[in-house]
Design a protein around this motif. Structure first.
Motif, PDB file in Angstrom:
ATOM      1  N   PHE A 199      11.097   4.322  -5.424  1.00  0.00           N
ATOM      2  CA  PHE A 199       9.945   3.131  -4.526  1.00  0.00           C
ATOM      3  C   PHE A 199      11.613   2.106  -4.355  1.00  0.00           C
ATOM      4  CE2 PHE A 199       8.457   4.954  -8.082  1.00  0.00           C
ATOM      5  CZ  PHE A 199       6.705   5.170  -7.963  1.00  0.00           C
ATOM      6  N   LEU A 200      10.786   1.000  -3.152  1.00  0.00           N
ATOM      7  CA  LEU A 200      11.377   0.185  -2.986  1.00  0.00           C
ATOM      8  C   LEU A 200      11.036  -1.067  -2.418  1.00  0.00           C
ATOM      9  CD1 LEU A 200      12.186   2.535   0.487  1.00  0.00           C
ATOM     10  CD2 LEU A 200      14.162   1.506  -1.380  1.00  0.00           C
ATOM     11  N   ASN A 201      12.353  -2.381  -2.874  1.00  0.00           N
ATOM     12  CA  ASN A 201      11.174  -3.817  -2.505  1.00  0.00           C
ATOM     13  C   ASN A 201      11.652  -4.144  -1.551  1.00  0.00           C
ATOM     14  OD1 ASN A 201      10.708  -4.191  -5.437  1.00  0.00           O
ATOM     15  ND2 ASN A 201      12.132  -5.356  -5.686  1.00  0.00           N
ATOM     16  N   SER A 202      11.434  -4.858  -0.775  1.00  0.00           N
ATOM     17  CA  SER A 202      11.549  -4.812   0.377  1.00  0.00           C
ATOM     18  C   SER A 202      11.510  -6.517   0.856  1.00  0.00           C
ATOM     19  CB  SER A 202      10.509  -4.423   1.498  1.00  0.00           C
ATOM     20  OG  SER A 202      10.723  -3.515   1.503  1.00  0.00           O
ATOM     21  N   ASN A 203      12.420  -6.708   1.607  1.00  0.00           N
ATOM     22  CA  ASN A 203      12.396  -8.289   2.045  1.00  0.00           C
ATOM     23  C   ASN A 203      13.083  -8.105   3.660  1.00  0.00           C
ATOM     24  OD1 ASN A 203      13.707 -11.467   2.579  1.00  0.00           O
ATOM     25  ND2 ASN A 203      15.344 -10.486   1.856  1.00  0.00           N
ATOM     26  N   LEU A 237       0.822   9.436  -5.702  1.00  0.00           N
ATOM     27  CA  LEU A 237       0.937  11.075  -5.990  1.00  0.00           C
ATOM     28  C   LEU A 237       1.623  10.839  -6.867  1.00  0.00           C
ATOM     29  CD1 LEU A 237       1.963  10.713  -1.955  1.00  0.00           C
ATOM     30  CD2 LEU A 237       0.313  12.276  -2.696  1.00  0.00           C
ATOM     31  N   GLY A 238       1.697  10.455  -8.267  1.00  0.00           N
ATOM     32  CA  GLY A 238       2.736  10.345  -8.849  1.00  0.00           C
ATOM     33  C   GLY A 238       4.238  10.872  -9.516  1.00  0.00           C
ATOM     34  N   PHE A 239       4.346   9.500  -8.939  1.00  0.00           N
ATOM     35  CA  PHE A 239       6.414   9.530  -8.142  1.00  0.00           C
ATOM     36  C   PHE A 239       6.581   8.245  -9.445  1.00  0.00           C
ATOM     37  CE2 PHE A 239       6.523  10.153  -3.193  1.00  0.00           C
ATOM     38  CZ  PHE A 239       6.303  11.222  -3.781  1.00  0.00           C
ATOM     39  N   GLU A 240       5.686   7.828 -10.150  1.00  0.00           N
ATOM     40  CA  GLU A 240       6.511   7.058 -11.481  1.00  0.00           C
ATOM     41  C   GLU A 240       6.989   8.017 -12.204  1.00  0.00           C
ATOM     42  OE1 GLU A 240       2.634   7.839 -12.988  1.00  0.00           O
ATOM     43  OE2 GLU A 240       2.616   8.075 -10.472  1.00  0.00           O
ATOM     44  N   SER A 241       7.140   9.820 -12.419  1.00  0.00           N
ATOM     45  CA  SER A 241       7.943  10.266 -13.510  1.00  0.00           C
ATOM     46  C   SER A 241       8.836  10.488 -12.681  1.00  0.00           C
ATOM     47  CB  SER A 241       6.871  11.144 -13.847  1.00  0.00           C
ATOM     48  OG  SER A 241       6.244  12.098 -12.722  1.00  0.00           O
ATOM     49  N   LEU A 242       9.625  10.025 -12.056  1.00  0.00           N
ATOM     50  CA  LEU A 242      10.634  10.730 -10.791  1.00  0.00           C
ATOM     51  C   LEU A 242      11.641   9.401 -10.553  1.00  0.00           C
ATOM     52  CD1 LEU A 242       8.652  12.974  -7.399  1.00  0.00           C
ATOM     53  CD2 LEU A 242       9.312  13.796  -9.833  1.00  0.00           C
ATOM     54  N   ASP A 266       0.937  -0.976   0.143  1.00  0.00           N
ATOM     55  CA  ASP A 266       0.095   0.469   0.314  1.00  0.00           C
ATOM     56  C   ASP A 266       0.698   0.889  -0.439  1.00  0.00           C
ATOM     57  OD1 ASP A 266      -2.358  -1.591  -0.320  1.00  0.00           O
ATOM     58  OD2 ASP A 266      -2.524  -1.363   1.973  1.00  0.00           O
ATOM     59  N   ILE A 267       2.286   1.460   0.786  1.00  0.00           N
ATOM     60  CA  ILE A 267       2.934   2.467   0.942  1.00  0.00           C
ATOM     61  C   ILE A 267       3.226   2.790  -0.592  1.00  0.00           C
ATOM     62  CG2 ILE A 267       5.428   2.964   1.725  1.00  0.00           C
ATOM     63  CD1 ILE A 267       5.071   1.962   3.862  1.00  0.00           C
ATOM     64  N   GLU A 268       3.384   1.983  -1.479  1.00  0.00           N
ATOM     65  CA  GLU A 268       4.368   1.729  -2.723  1.00  0.00           C
ATOM     66  C   GLU A 268       2.667   1.909  -3.430  1.00  0.00           C
ATOM     67  OE1 GLU A 268       7.255   1.847  -3.303  1.00  0.00           O
ATOM     68  OE2 GLU A 268       8.060   1.361  -1.383  1.00  0.00           O
ATOM     69  N   PHE A 269       1.728   2.157  -3.035  1.00  0.00           N
ATOM     70  CA  PHE A 269       0.692   2.299  -3.798  1.00  0.00           C
ATOM     71  C   PHE A 269       0.406   3.979  -4.256  1.00  0.00           C
ATOM     72  CE2 PHE A 269      -3.601   2.531  -5.181  1.00  0.00           C
ATOM     73  CZ  PHE A 269      -3.816   1.860  -5.884  1.00  0.00           C
ATOM     74  N   CYS A 270       0.504   3.772  -3.164  1.00  0.00           N
ATOM     75  CA  CYS A 270       0.538   5.754  -2.981  1.00  0.00           C
ATOM     76  C   CYS A 270       1.419   6.814  -3.359  1.00  0.00           C
ATOM     77  CB  CYS A 270       0.828   5.793  -1.132  1.00  0.00           C
ATOM     78  SG  CYS A 270      -0.652   5.351   0.138  1.00  0.00           S
ATOM     79  N   LYS A 271       2.151   5.718  -3.332  1.00  0.00           N
ATOM     80  CA  LYS A 271       3.552   6.570  -4.228  1.00  0.00           C
ATOM     81  C   LYS A 271       2.815   7.038  -5.882  1.00  0.00           C
ATOM     82  CE  LYS A 271       7.014   4.783  -1.401  1.00  0.00           C
ATOM     83  NZ  LYS A 271       8.771   4.129  -1.780  1.00  0.00           N
TER      84      LYS A 271
END
Length: 373
Positions: free
Chosen positions: A155-159, A145-150, A137-142
């Motif tokens: 964005f982060l992957n998590s383990n 907010l339009g962060f895909e153009s930045l 959900d955190i990544e989806f919020c990004k």
């Protein structure tokens, strides 16, 4: 007993009494006999999908519609509860587990073992699954907010590994998106990723399907073969170049009574081939000509209707063509869902199959077609 609980019937908890009731029913296991139908046992071939519109399906639908729902007894759904030994939930799990064990000749499980195993599932769902959903959900919020153009650095992957008990939690930048070759040459885009899209906005007047086809061909120097719902594997389309070719097809009978039929007609209506051949052989005075002429006229009428339907869609708005192709015909949940989504959006996502003048296949990203409401 689980069915009895669902339908409000008194349970039979005494095992000997239960066995006595079963014996009184004189239940007999029917003898299995192989089907008389020919079964293809060959491997490596695609499975044949059963005809959903067959007679058996229609009969089942008729039987369901004939049921008087006012006479039905309401069911009482049960939530799974492992700690209640009177609800038969763990008993059902134990029986199901051991039946599968017998099938595969593996060790059976005791009731208490099944109960303990089932008890571990809920904590797992309440920890790992909840944590992963939160991170997603955190990544989806990004994205919202339009962060895909930045860039991907936002964005982060998590383990995480809760089973180790170390509380280790690491994050790292995701891999770059996979570049997909378009097949075009510069100055046209040579690659794209799944994040890219083509934005087509109509302004105050919506494009027709014909105008959209011309826009794509003019913008990328290609020939459009098909326009369809992006991501759909169905054999449906808003536009198909094969259907457009039918506008050039023609059927006619000259003054000498000889038919003239375009080659493409035979592929769509193969039954006309015999009629055209016989009309070319029979003399004008033959009484059999009437039957073959009627067959040709019927196909001619069908061809005219096909042309008219395609032309109306081709000259009409893209959104109308989209609804015509993908809106479920039968009323129900699927149609309601389609209507809700379509009415709430001012765009549709489209995919395109196209090729160059040298017949080279071209790949284009998703088209976001925005139309006025």
């Amino acid at each position: 007993n689980m069915y009895a609980s669902v339908w409000g019937v008194e349970n039979v908890r005494d095992r000997f009494k239960f066995e006595a009731i079963v014996k009184e029913e004189n239940l007999v296991q029917p003898e299995w006999t192989p089907s008389s139908e020919n079964v293809d046992l060959s491997e490596g071939e695609e499975e044949k999908i059963a005809d959903e519109g067959g007679e058996e399906t229609e009969k089942l639908k008729a039987d369901l519609y004939a049921v008087d729902v006012s006479t039905l007894q309401p069911a009482q759904p049960h939530d799974f509860e492992k700690d209640d030994d009177l609800n038969f939930h763990v008993d059902f799990l134990t029986v199901s587990t051991n039946l599968r064990s017998y099938n595969y000749d593996i060790k059976s499980s005791q009731r208490h073992t099944v109960k303990v195993t089932a008890g571990r599932i809920i904590p797992a769902l309440a920890t790992t699954t909840a944590m992963v959903c939160g991170l997603v959900d955190i990544e989806f919020c990004k994205l919202v907010l339009g962060f895909e153009s930045l860039g991907r650095d936002k964005f982060l992957n998590s383990n995480i590994n809760l089973a180790a008990g170390s509380g280790n939690f690491t994050t790292f930048s995701p891999d770059p998106p996979v570049a997909i070759a378009t097949g075009l040459e510069a100055p046209q885009p040579e690659t794209f990723t799944s994040w890219d899209r083509i934005n087509v906005s109509c302004g105050t007047h919506e494009m027709s399907v014909k105008q959209l086809v011309e826009y794509i061909e003019r913008s990328f120097g290609v020939t459009v073969d098909r326009i369809f719902q992006f991501g759909s594997s169905e054999d449906k389309a808003l536009y198909n170049a094969i259907d457009k070719k039918k506008l050039e097809w023609d059927i006619s009978i000259d003054s000498d009574g000889k038919p003239h039929v375009s080659d493409g007609v035979f592929s769509q209506w193969p039954q006309i081939r015999m009629a055209a051949t016989m009309l070319g052989r029979l003399p004008p005075t033959s009484g059999q000509r009437k039957m073959f002429v009627m067959q040709v006229e019927n196909v001619k009428k069908a061809l005219y209707q096909t042309k008219e339907s395609f032309q109306n869609t081709f000259d009409g708005p893209v959104s109308d063509a989209y609804c015509k192709a993908y809106r479920p015909e039968e009323e129900g949940e699927q149609q309601e869902y389609f209507n809700t989504i379509f009415e709430s959006r001012d765009y549709v996502s489209l995919g395109v199959h196209c090729h160059t003048s040298t017949e080279e296949e071209i790949h284009l990203p998703c088209i976001k077609f925005v139309f006025p409401k």
